[in-house]
Design a protein around this motif. Structure first.
Motif, mmCIF file in Angstrom:
data_model
loop_
_atom_site.group_PDB
_atom_site.id
_atom_site.type_symbol
_atom_site.label_atom_id
_atom_site.label_comp_id
_atom_site.label_asym_id
_atom_site.label_seq_id
_atom_site.Cartn_x
_atom_site.Cartn_y
_atom_site.Cartn_z
ATOM 1 N N TYR A 238 4.182 5.967 8.636
ATOM 2 C CA TYR A 238 3.952 7.310 8.755
ATOM 3 C C TYR A 238 3.839 7.933 7.199
ATOM 4 C CZ TYR A 238 4.387 7.933 13.900
ATOM 5 O OH TYR A 238 4.393 7.688 15.229
ATOM 6 N N GLU A 239 2.851 8.679 7.047
ATOM 7 C CA GLU A 239 3.008 9.261 6.016
ATOM 8 C C GLU A 239 2.855 10.898 6.064
ATOM 9 O OE1 GLU A 239 0.170 7.971 3.000
ATOM 10 O OE2 GLU A 239 -0.727 9.940 3.006
ATOM 11 N N ILE B 38 0.512 14.687 9.290
ATOM 12 C CA ILE B 38 1.073 13.610 9.267
ATOM 13 C C ILE B 38 0.214 12.606 9.667
ATOM 14 C CG2 ILE B 38 3.047 12.247 10.506
ATOM 15 C CD1 ILE B 38 4.478 14.970 10.871
ATOM 16 N N TRP B 39 0.312 11.292 9.210
ATOM 17 C CA TRP B 39 -0.663 10.177 9.691
ATOM 18 C C TRP B 39 0.323 9.155 10.015
ATOM 19 C CZ3 TRP B 39 -0.900 13.702 5.410
ATOM 20 C CH2 TRP B 39 -2.162 14.599 5.535
ATOM 21 N N LYS B 40 -0.650 8.180 10.818
ATOM 22 C CA LYS B 40 0.327 7.035 11.335
ATOM 23 C C LYS B 40 -0.799 5.915 10.974
ATOM 24 C CE LYS B 40 0.388 6.333 15.844
ATOM 25 N NZ LYS B 40 0.605 6.343 17.322
ATOM 26 N N LYS B 41 -0.169 4.937 10.422
ATOM 27 C CA LYS B 41 -1.077 3.722 10.176
ATOM 28 C C LYS B 41 -0.365 2.672 10.955
ATOM 29 C CE LYS B 41 -3.137 1.254 6.446
ATOM 30 N NZ LYS B 41 -2.894 0.923 4.957
#
Lengths: 79, 153
Positions: B49-50, B121-124
């Motif tokens: 997560y970033e 927030i982003w999930k890879k």
């Protein structure tokens, strides 16, 4: 100088998370988006990114001035 | 600890709960989001997560304010973890206290839905067979190529 922040897939494509652009007069968010891609190359999906200026969501037609921080926010996926 | 918090450290659920307990609370609803291994036939190895941290914390706070408008006595605390998370790790903990239970259930659900809409927030996903940045999970955003960046279909 306008500070641009990129995240997730946009940062990955641009190979950087921070870009600065010199501006002489206020520009729209949309114009900034164009100048950004002149500098780092086309960014796929950026047209679907929300935009924040100084940490608040804005519209494409809103103005950006010297010293502002513009963040391109791809579709979020927290939680 | 901040009531609206983005952290690189493991989340302690009790710390989040403790921030919303007070003498006029009769109910605390807690939502915990954890890392799932299987999504359809795709197997997740781990997640990254970033976040745009300062803005994400502001947006979490905004969710708390929205909740207070809809459920006037609700107190909300939210912690979201970023960095690398393993299967079953806690990604987000939401606690909402209200005088009565129905509002606590409703408000905690509202909070997680709003997180998926407005918090940067982003999930890879790192799958066994590749990786991808996950797009809007509510399916309201289209990708021009028909799929997230970095994934060949």
């Amino acid at each position: 100088m306008v500070h641009i922040l990129l995240f997730a897939g946009l940062a990955q494509q641009a190979k950087t998370e921070k870009v600065t652009i010199d501006v002489n007069s206020p520009l729209s968010v949309e114009e900034i988006r164009g100048l950004l891609q002149n500098q780092v190359g086309p960014l796929k999906g950026i047209e679907h990114a929300l935009v924040a200026v100084n940490e608040e969501y804005v519209e494409l037609t809103d103005q950006v001035k010297d010293g502002d921080t513009v963040a391109f926010i791809p579709p979020v996926s927290g939680g | 600890m901040k009531r609206f918090n983005i952290t690189n450290e493991p989340i302690n659920n009790q710390d989040v709960i403790d921030q919303v307990i007070h003498h006029n609370a009769g109910a605390v609803s807690v939502f915990i989001g954890t890392v799932r291994e299987m999504t359809g036939d795709k197997q997740t190895k781990f997640l990254h997560y970033e976040a745009y941290v300062p803005m994400a914390e502001k947006q979490l706070q905004k969710i708390g304010e929205e909740i207070l408008v809809k459920w006037p006595k609700a107190i909300t605390a939210i912690s979201h973890r970023i960095g690398t998370l393993q299967i079953s790790d806690v990604a987000v903990t939401i606690a909402v206290s209200t005088p009565h239970r129905q509002d606590a259930f409703d408000a905690s659900r509202y909070a997680i839905e709003r997180i998926k809409e407005i918090v940067p927030i982003w999930k890879k996903e790192h799958y066994t067979d590749g990786e991808e940045w996950v797009g809007n999970q509510k399916g309201t955003e289209a990708y021009p190529a028909g799929h997230p960046e970095g994934v060949e279909k």
